[in-house]
Design a protein around this motif. Structure first.
Motif, PDB file in Angstrom:
ATOM      1  N   GLU A  12      36.321 -38.604 -39.542  1.00 28.48           N
ATOM      2  CA  GLU A  12      35.073 -37.740 -39.714  1.00 28.48           C
ATOM      3  C   GLU A  12      33.979 -38.246 -38.767  1.00 28.48           C
ATOM      4  O   GLU A  12      33.396 -37.334 -37.828  1.00 28.48           O
ATOM      5  N   ARG A  13      34.025 -39.367 -38.281  1.00 30.79           N
ATOM      6  CA  ARG A  13      33.104 -40.073 -37.496  1.00 30.79           C
ATOM      7  C   ARG A  13      33.578 -39.485 -35.955  1.00 30.79           C
ATOM      8  O   ARG A  13      32.702 -39.288 -35.089  1.00 30.79           O
ATOM      9  N   VAL A  14      34.624 -39.466 -35.857  1.00 26.82           N
ATOM     10  CA  VAL A  14      35.353 -39.086 -34.441  1.00 26.82           C
ATOM     11  C   VAL A  14      35.152 -37.551 -34.199  1.00 26.82           C
ATOM     12  O   VAL A  14      34.427 -37.113 -33.152  1.00 26.82           O
ATOM     13  N   ARG A  15      35.179 -36.837 -35.319  1.00 30.91           N
ATOM     14  CA  ARG A  15      35.093 -35.360 -35.296  1.00 30.91           C
ATOM     15  C   ARG A  15      33.537 -35.119 -35.028  1.00 30.91           C
ATOM     16  O   ARG A  15      33.239 -34.207 -34.126  1.00 30.91           O
ATOM     17  N   THR A  16      32.524 -35.835 -35.712  1.00 33.35           N
ATOM     18  CA  THR A  16      31.401 -35.682 -35.428  1.00 33.35           C
ATOM     19  C   THR A  16      30.866 -36.111 -33.986  1.00 33.35           C
ATOM     20  O   THR A  16      30.015 -35.323 -33.394  1.00 33.35           O
ATOM     21  N   ALA A  17      31.406 -37.064 -33.478  1.00 31.03           N
ATOM     22  CA  ALA A  17      31.200 -37.371 -32.166  1.00 31.03           C
ATOM     23  C   ALA A  17      31.453 -36.422 -31.337  1.00 31.03           C
ATOM     24  O   ALA A  17      30.803 -36.273 -30.178  1.00 31.03           O
ATOM     25  N   LEU A  18      32.610 -35.892 -31.313  1.00 34.97           N
ATOM     26  CA  LEU A  18      33.339 -34.961 -30.247  1.00 34.97           C
ATOM     27  C   LEU A  18      32.478 -33.741 -30.464  1.00 34.97           C
ATOM     28  O   LEU A  18      31.965 -33.204 -29.315  1.00 34.97           O
ATOM     29  N   ALA A  19      31.914 -33.217 -31.594  1.00 35.98           N
ATOM     30  CA  ALA A  19      31.095 -32.137 -31.846  1.00 35.98           C
ATOM     31  C   ALA A  19      29.929 -32.396 -31.203  1.00 35.98           C
ATOM     32  O   ALA A  19      29.220 -31.486 -30.599  1.00 35.98           O
ATOM     33  N   ALA A  20      29.267 -33.466 -31.382  1.00 37.72           N
ATOM     34  CA  ALA A  20      27.968 -33.808 -30.987  1.00 37.72           C
ATOM     35  C   ALA A  20      27.845 -33.916 -29.407  1.00 37.72           C
ATOM     36  O   ALA A  20      26.950 -33.441 -28.701  1.00 37.72           O
ATOM     37  N   ALA A  21      29.104 -34.335 -28.729  1.00 33.08           N
ATOM     38  CA  ALA A  21      29.409 -34.010 -27.185  1.00 33.08           C
ATOM     39  C   ALA A  21      29.808 -32.615 -26.751  1.00 33.08           C
ATOM     40  O   ALA A  21      29.875 -32.691 -25.648  1.00 33.08           O
ATOM     41  N   GLY A  22      29.818 -31.797 -27.629  1.00 38.14           N
ATOM     42  CA  GLY A  22      30.031 -30.447 -27.332  1.00 38.14           C
ATOM     43  C   GLY A  22      31.541 -30.357 -26.974  1.00 38.14           C
ATOM     44  O   GLY A  22      32.150 -29.425 -26.281  1.00 38.14           O
ATOM     45  N   HIS A  23      32.551 -31.231 -27.413  1.00 40.11           N
ATOM     46  CA  HIS A  23      33.647 -31.159 -27.144  1.00 40.11           C
ATOM     47  C   HIS A  23      34.675 -30.651 -28.530  1.00 40.11           C
ATOM     48  O   HIS A  23      34.613 -31.080 -29.398  1.00 40.11           O
ATOM     49  N   ASP A  24      35.178 -29.504 -28.270  1.00 34.47           N
ATOM     50  CA  ASP A  24      35.952 -28.775 -29.191  1.00 34.47           C
ATOM     51  C   ASP A  24      37.364 -29.130 -29.291  1.00 34.47           C
ATOM     52  O   ASP A  24      38.163 -28.568 -28.469  1.00 34.47           O
ATOM     53  N   ALA A  25      37.445 -30.399 -30.079  1.00 35.31           N
ATOM     54  CA  ALA A  25      39.251 -30.697 -30.167  1.00 35.31           C
ATOM     55  C   ALA A  25      39.481 -30.674 -31.535  1.00 35.31           C
ATOM     56  O   ALA A  25      38.872 -31.051 -32.309  1.00 35.31           O
TER      57      ALA A  25
END
Length: 167
Positions: A12-25
């Protein structure tokens, strides 16, 4: 899926960091642990060189972490690392890795750390349109491109391969 590692706090922490950076992975769960680049490549049916290994080193004098995102196709030249960071580097034990990254060895993601970590990125990864990185757990990965890896980590691309040596 009940009991899925996709809902673990580290993923979840990775998902949140990716979303915060605007990276849809999309984070995907593998059928088993991918603690090595070879295992990850087998699960993903891709070339081992497309696996972005997250290697954590301890900078000896400063006692700070160094994250190296290395192609799974080769070993990292530690003498080259030392020249780039200006101090000796050593192996980081499991406790150091968890303390500095927030992740267990085998699941260290390039993002989602509790604080900024000096990051070097193997320039060999640039030759692949798609690369795969750990997503917070040994059973999870996500796909991205080289430019996204550089942007997301704030890392510095460098020639890190131990030439003439295969992993």
């Amino acid at each position: 899926m009940a009991g899925s590692v996709l809902s673990s706090p580290s993923v979840e922490r990775v998902r949140t960091a990716l979303a915060a950076a605007g990276h849809d992975a999309r984070i995907i769960e593998l059928d088993g642990a991918a603690r090595t680049a070879q295992a990850a490549a087998r699960f993903l049916n891709c070339d081992v060189a497309q696996i972005a290994n997250s290697l954590v080193f301890r900078r000896v004098r400063s006692n700070e972490a160094l994250l190296v995102m290395a192609s799974g196709a080769h070993r990292v030249d530690t003498a080259r690392l030392e020249a780039l960071v200006g101090e000796p580097v050593g192996k980081a034990d499991a406790a150091f890795v968890r303390e500095r990254t927030g992740f267990a060895i085998g699941g260290v993601a390039p993002v989602g750390h509790p604080q900024r970590i000096l990051t070097l990125i193997d320039s060999d990864l640039a030759q692949h349109a798609d690369i795969w990185a750990a997503a917070g757990h040994p059973h999870t990965v996500f796909r991205l491109g080289f430019d996204a890896l550089v942007r997301l980590t704030g890392g510095e691309p460098a020639d890190l391969a131990e030439h003439g040596a295969a992993q």
